[in-house]
Enzyme design. Structure first.
Site, PDB file in Angstrom:
ATOM      1  N   ARG A   8      30.497  15.187  16.020  1.00 14.96           N
ATOM      2  CA  ARG A   8      30.825  14.001  15.212  1.00 14.96           C
ATOM      3  C   ARG A   8      29.700  13.667  14.246  1.00 14.96           C
ATOM      4  O   ARG A   8      29.944  13.237  13.117  1.00 14.96           O
ATOM      5  CB  ARG A   8      31.104  12.807  16.133  1.00 14.96           C
ATOM      6  N   ARG A  47      34.835   7.927  26.805  1.00 15.77           N
ATOM      7  CA  ARG A  47      35.900   8.448  25.951  1.00 15.77           C
ATOM      8  C   ARG A  47      35.825   9.968  25.878  1.00 15.77           C
ATOM      9  O   ARG A  47      34.750  10.535  25.949  1.00 15.77           O
ATOM     10  CB  ARG A  47      35.758   7.857  24.535  1.00 15.77           C
ATOM     11  N   LYS A  92      29.014  -0.306  14.222  1.00 13.24           N
ATOM     12  CA  LYS A  92      30.071  -0.868  13.377  1.00 13.24           C
ATOM     13  C   LYS A  92      30.981  -1.810  14.176  1.00 13.24           C
ATOM     14  O   LYS A  92      31.336  -2.876  13.699  1.00 13.24           O
ATOM     15  CB  LYS A  92      30.907   0.248  12.738  1.00 13.24           C
ATOM     16  N   ARG A 105      36.362   7.211   5.432  1.00  9.12           N
ATOM     17  CA  ARG A 105      35.452   8.176   6.043  1.00  9.12           C
ATOM     18  C   ARG A 105      35.226   9.391   5.151  1.00  9.12           C
ATOM     19  O   ARG A 105      34.413  10.252   5.497  1.00  9.12           O
ATOM     20  CB  ARG A 105      36.069   8.743   7.325  1.00  9.12           C
ATOM     21  N   ARG A 158      27.518   5.069  26.252  1.00  8.33           N
ATOM     22  CA  ARG A 158      28.597   4.126  26.021  1.00  8.33           C
ATOM     23  C   ARG A 158      29.733   4.293  27.044  1.00  8.33           C
ATOM     24  O   ARG A 158      30.069   5.405  27.427  1.00  8.33           O
ATOM     25  CB  ARG A 158      29.151   4.381  24.612  1.00  8.33           C
TER      26      ARG A 158
HETATM   27  P1  ADP Z   1      33.095   6.455  15.810  1.00  4.84           P
HETATM   28  O1  ADP Z   1      32.912   5.567  14.611  1.00  4.84           O
HETATM   29  O2  ADP Z   1      32.353   5.982  16.990  1.00  4.84           O
HETATM   30  O3  ADP Z   1      32.949   7.908  15.485  1.00  4.84           O
HETATM   31  P2  ADP Z   1      35.907   5.821  15.778  1.00  4.84           P
HETATM   32  O4  ADP Z   1      36.476   5.054  16.910  1.00  4.84           O
HETATM   33  O5  ADP Z   1      35.745   5.157  14.478  1.00  4.84           O
HETATM   34  O6  ADP Z   1      34.585   6.425  16.320  1.00  4.84           O
HETATM   35  O7  ADP Z   1      36.809   7.125  15.536  1.00  4.84           O
HETATM   36  C1  ADP Z   1      37.177   8.020  16.566  1.00  4.84           C
HETATM   37  C2  ADP Z   1      37.863   9.236  15.980  1.00  4.84           C
HETATM   38  O8  ADP Z   1      39.045   8.844  15.276  1.00  4.84           O
HETATM   39  C3  ADP Z   1      37.045   9.989  14.942  1.00  4.84           C
HETATM   40  O9  ADP Z   1      36.172  10.923  15.537  1.00  4.84           O
HETATM   41  C4  ADP Z   1      38.147  10.670  14.120  1.00  4.84           C
HETATM   42  O10 ADP Z   1      38.675  11.793  14.795  1.00  4.84           O
HETATM   43  C5  ADP Z   1      39.215   9.620  14.092  1.00  4.84           C
HETATM   44  N1  ADP Z   1      39.092   8.733  12.909  1.00  4.84           N
HETATM   45  C6  ADP Z   1      38.799   7.406  12.909  1.00  4.84           C
HETATM   46  N2  ADP Z   1      38.783   6.905  11.662  1.00  4.84           N
HETATM   47  C7  ADP Z   1      39.066   7.944  10.834  1.00  4.84           C
HETATM   48  C8  ADP Z   1      39.200   8.082   9.435  1.00  4.84           C
HETATM   49  N3  ADP Z   1      39.008   7.038   8.601  1.00  4.84           N
HETATM   50  N4  ADP Z   1      39.508   9.303   8.943  1.00  4.84           N
HETATM   51  C9  ADP Z   1      39.700  10.360   9.742  1.00  4.84           C
HETATM   52  N5  ADP Z   1      39.582  10.301  11.083  1.00  4.84           N
HETATM   53  C10 ADP Z   1      39.274   9.114  11.633  1.00  4.84           C
END
Ligand code: ADP
Ligand code: ZN
Length: 213
Positions: free
Chosen positions: A173, A162, A13, A88, A127
């Protein structure tokens, strides 16, 4: 142009977002980056979000919804945006629909990036991210290594893994993704603006997206 980008963690993404940003001159709104910035700043939102993030859980809907609503009203979003990592959950998707209605915005596309699970796992564990919060450039020790080991090509800061990219957290996740986010594919399938593209190779993925847009 207003786009929602769906896909599992590691689906690409972030990569596809930055290519779309270059192509259309729109802003990338990454909910993960937004939350990580809050955590680094030590804000109230950041304090509430940190533990959920480190465990690979989703932060509660109300926290992310408040942040996104504020962000969507910023001036730079008027030229269009791409939502990366938001919505999400079905609750978030319903709220987003309401935000679009309130702001009289039109949604142009919902793009779902499809990637087999074994590729997701390999990508996520390899990563590395730039530790400089203003940069946050992403590398991959196999496919996109930095010129100097563990150093960011762009700003020279150290590269880190991270907290949420250790193997156990990554597995969690992916479980959370299947349970909470995958249902959005069905949710948005009813929209004429929805389509799926394979995302194994970023260049081919972008070509497929451009053909559909
Ligand atoms: P990835 O898409 O690689 O899982 P992100 O950088 O999008 O990682 O998100 C990292 C963390 O931030 C997620 O695991 C979650 O804890 C939180 N997060 C991000 N976006 C959302 C969302 N829309 N709703 C709830 N939690 C979120
Ligand atoms: Zn950097």
């Amino acid at each position: 142009m207003r786009i929602i980008l769906l896909g599992a963690p590691g689906a690409g993404k972030g990569t596809i977002s930055s290519l779309l940003v270059d192509k259309f001159g729109i802003v990338q709104l990454s909910s993960g980056d937004l939350l990580r910035t809050e955590v680094k700043r030590g804000s109230e939102t950041g304090k509430k979000a940190e533990e959920f993030m480190n465990n690979g859980a989703l932060v509660p809907d109300n926290i992310i919804l408040d942040s996104m609503r504020i962000r969507l009203n910023d001036d730079d979003c008027a030229k269009g945006f791409i939502l990366d990592g938001f919505p999400r959950t079905v609750v978030q998707a319903d709220s987003l629909k309401q935000m679009f209605a309130d702001m009289a915005l039109v949604l142009n596309a919902v793009i779902n990036l499809e990637v087999p699970e074994e590729i997701l796992l390999r990508r996520l564990t390899s990563r590395r991210t730039c530790s400089n919060t203003d940069c946050q450039a992403i590398y991959n020790i196999h496919t996109k290594p930095p010129k100097t080991a563990n150093k960011c090509d762009l700003c020279g800061n150290a590269l880190i893994q991270r907290d949420d990219e250790t193997e156990d957290v990554i597995k969690n996740r992916l479980i959370v993704y299947k349970e909470k986010t995958q249902p959005l594919i069905k949710y948005y399938s009813a929209y004429s603006q929805f389509f799926s593209v394979p995302c194994i190779d970023a260049k081919e993925c972008m070509e497929a997206i451009q053909k559909k847009l």
